[in-house]
Design a protein around this motif. Structure first.
Motif, PDB file in Angstrom:
ATOM      1  N   THR A 199      -6.463   8.876  -0.771  1.00 49.42           N
ATOM      2  CA  THR A 199      -5.325   9.786  -0.856  1.00 49.42           C
ATOM      3  C   THR A 199      -5.098  10.297  -2.276  1.00 49.42           C
ATOM      4  OG1 THR A 199      -3.678   8.070  -1.318  1.00 49.42           O
ATOM      5  CG2 THR A 199      -4.224   8.478   0.994  1.00 49.42           C
ATOM      6  N   VAL A 232      -2.146  14.216   1.711  1.00 52.33           N
ATOM      7  CA  VAL A 232      -1.526  13.178   2.542  1.00 52.33           C
ATOM      8  C   VAL A 232      -0.952  12.026   1.702  1.00 52.33           C
ATOM      9  CG1 VAL A 232      -2.954  13.704   4.534  1.00 52.33           C
ATOM     10  CG2 VAL A 232      -3.742  11.991   2.891  1.00 52.33           C
ATOM     11  N   ASN A 233      -0.853  12.212   0.404  1.00 50.97           N
ATOM     12  CA  ASN A 233      -0.303  11.184  -0.470  1.00 50.97           C
ATOM     13  C   ASN A 233       1.204  11.374  -0.629  1.00 50.97           C
ATOM     14  OD1 ASN A 233       0.467  10.283  -3.425  1.00 50.97           O
ATOM     15  ND2 ASN A 233      -1.374   9.141  -2.901  1.00 50.97           N
ATOM     16  N   LEU A 290       0.354   7.993   1.476  1.00 53.34           N
ATOM     17  CA  LEU A 290       0.082   7.638   2.861  1.00 53.34           C
ATOM     18  C   LEU A 290       0.701   6.297   3.236  1.00 53.34           C
ATOM     19  CD1 LEU A 290      -1.501   8.664   5.355  1.00 53.34           C
ATOM     20  CD2 LEU A 290      -3.456   7.312   4.540  1.00 53.34           C
ATOM     21  N   VAL A 345       3.492   4.928   2.923  1.00 55.78           N
ATOM     22  CA  VAL A 345       4.872   4.840   3.382  1.00 55.78           C
ATOM     23  C   VAL A 345       5.064   5.577   4.704  1.00 55.78           C
ATOM     24  CG1 VAL A 345       5.805   4.575   1.060  1.00 55.78           C
ATOM     25  CG2 VAL A 345       5.554   6.872   2.025  1.00 55.78           C
ATOM     26  N   ARG A 346       3.956   6.004   5.304  1.00 56.62           N
ATOM     27  CA  ARG A 346       4.038   6.781   6.546  1.00 56.62           C
ATOM     28  C   ARG A 346       3.749   5.899   7.758  1.00 56.62           C
ATOM     29  NH1 ARG A 346       1.985  12.846   4.880  1.00 56.62           N
ATOM     30  NH2 ARG A 346       2.508  12.695   2.677  1.00 56.62           N
ATOM     31  N   GLY A 347       3.939   6.469   8.925  1.00 57.34           N
ATOM     32  CA  GLY A 347       3.774   5.726  10.156  1.00 57.34           C
ATOM     33  C   GLY A 347       2.358   5.762  10.689  1.00 57.34           C
ATOM     34  N   GLU A 398       0.574   9.237  11.416  1.00 57.59           N
ATOM     35  CA  GLU A 398       0.144   9.996  10.245  1.00 57.59           C
ATOM     36  C   GLU A 398      -1.065   9.346   9.572  1.00 57.59           C
ATOM     37  OE1 GLU A 398       3.838  12.021   8.132  1.00 57.59           O
ATOM     38  OE2 GLU A 398       4.321   9.999   8.795  1.00 57.59           O
ATOM     39  N   VAL A 399      -1.096   8.023   9.541  1.00 52.66           N
ATOM     40  CA  VAL A 399      -2.257   7.334   8.964  1.00 52.66           C
ATOM     41  C   VAL A 399      -3.494   7.596   9.816  1.00 52.66           C
ATOM     42  CG1 VAL A 399      -3.223   5.108   8.276  1.00 52.66           C
ATOM     43  CG2 VAL A 399      -0.792   5.573   7.913  1.00 52.66           C
ATOM     44  N   THR A 451      -4.776   1.411   2.989  1.00 59.15           N
ATOM     45  CA  THR A 451      -3.875   1.774   4.083  1.00 59.15           C
ATOM     46  C   THR A 451      -4.672   2.265   5.283  1.00 59.15           C
ATOM     47  OG1 THR A 451      -2.069   2.355   2.571  1.00 59.15           O
ATOM     48  CG2 THR A 451      -2.015   3.336   4.770  1.00 59.15           C
ATOM     49  N   TYR A 490       2.474  -0.019   4.004  1.00 61.23           N
ATOM     50  CA  TYR A 490       1.703  -0.103   5.246  1.00 61.23           C
ATOM     51  C   TYR A 490       0.739  -1.282   5.202  1.00 61.23           C
ATOM     52  CZ  TYR A 490      -0.798   1.563   9.385  1.00 61.23           C
ATOM     53  OH  TYR A 490      -1.355   1.662  10.639  1.00 61.23           O
ATOM     54  N   THR A 536       5.112   0.559  -4.188  1.00 61.48           N
ATOM     55  CA  THR A 536       5.128   1.996  -3.918  1.00 61.48           C
ATOM     56  C   THR A 536       5.221   2.818  -5.192  1.00 61.48           C
ATOM     57  OG1 THR A 536       6.200   1.579  -1.787  1.00 61.48           O
ATOM     58  CG2 THR A 536       6.327   3.819  -2.654  1.00 61.48           C
TER      59      THR A 536
END
Length: 258
Positions: free
Chosen positions: A8, A34-35, A37, A39-41, A44-45, A69, A119, A144
């Motif tokens: 990412t 997509v950075n 990544l 902290v996403r669900g 999205e990953v 991730t 994640y 993070t």
């Protein structure tokens, strides 16, 4: 290309640098689109993984997912593996490298910090492997702000280091070993050691040479660095690329339009 690295951000340079060898031709995607990544669900990953496989298939027959991730998600993403097989792309993930790293490491009785994205540290994939090696206690550190500072190349600045210290210092002081479960974290290994000089750092990326056979050639190697988004300017990339990718003789920088 012989291999395509996908991450990412520029942080996966630590894995690409370890692999640098004469004659190798590599493609590196720093997908800032997509950075962050981590902290996403799940959806999205997974979408990022699918995007990377499609991009990599047009560049090489071997793909290194230089993102912890996405690698954690791959463990439960059979459709992605099937898609890669259809496209004749051989996948190597950071979980493969983690297995090689912890498989020869004795963690019995140790207090271990799993330092990664939200994640990664919340996934059972990494935690189970560390505990299986005998760790007495596991500290999950979702770093993070640290990942963001490195991704935007602020980790060498005084302000960036203050941000990193504030986030990780307490956890680092309390453990014996730190698993660097984000490929950008080896870039702040020296800073971590100023917090606790004798802490053991496990960097799974160092195992990239051991997990597969790689071409042996003479002559200069070549890295094509492709960045999506506009988080890092072309001028900054031109200046920083030789520092981030030591061992690569020729570095070509290209920009991707999202």
């Amino acid at each position: 290309f012989d291999v395509a690295f996908c991450d990412t951000c520029i942080g996966g340079s630590t894995v690409a640098t370890t692999l640098a060898r004469p004659g190798l031709r590599a493609y590196y995607l720093a997908d800032y689109h997509v950075n962050p990544l981590g902290v996403r669900g799940d959806a999205e990953v997974l979408a990022a993984l699918e995007r990377w496989v499609d991009i990599a298939s047009g560049q090489a027959r071997r793909m290194v997912i230089a993102c912890n991730t996405a690698s954690a998600k791959l463990e439960a993403a059979a459709d992605v593996r099937f898609r890669a097989q259809e496209l004749e792309v051989e996948l190597t993930s950071m979980v493969d490298l983690l297995d090689a790293s912890v498989g020869k490491t004795d963690l019995r009785g140790e207090r271990v910090c799993l330092m990664g994205t939200e994640y990664t540290v919340s996934s059972p994939v990494y935690a189970e492997r560390i505990v299986s090696r005998g760790a007495r206690d596991l500290v999950r550190l979702a770093a993070t702000r640290t990942e963001s500072a490195i991704a935007h190349l602020e980790h060498a600045t005084e302000a960036g280091q203050e941000i990193i210290r504030a986030e990780i210092e307490d956890a680092i002081r309390s453990v014996d070993t730190v698993v660097l479960a984000c490929t950008c974290f080896p870039l702040v290994a020296d800073l971590i050691r100023t917090i606790k000089p004798h802490v053991r750092l496990l960097d799974p990326g160092l195992e990239i040479r051991s997990v597969a056979s790689w071409p042996e050639r003479e002559g200069p190697n070549h890295l094509t660095l492709a960045c999506s988004g506009d988080a890092i300017t072309q001028d900054t990339l031109q200046t920083q690329a030789p520092l981030l990718f030591p061992g690569w003789d020729e570095i070509e920088i290209v920009s991707l339009v999202d």
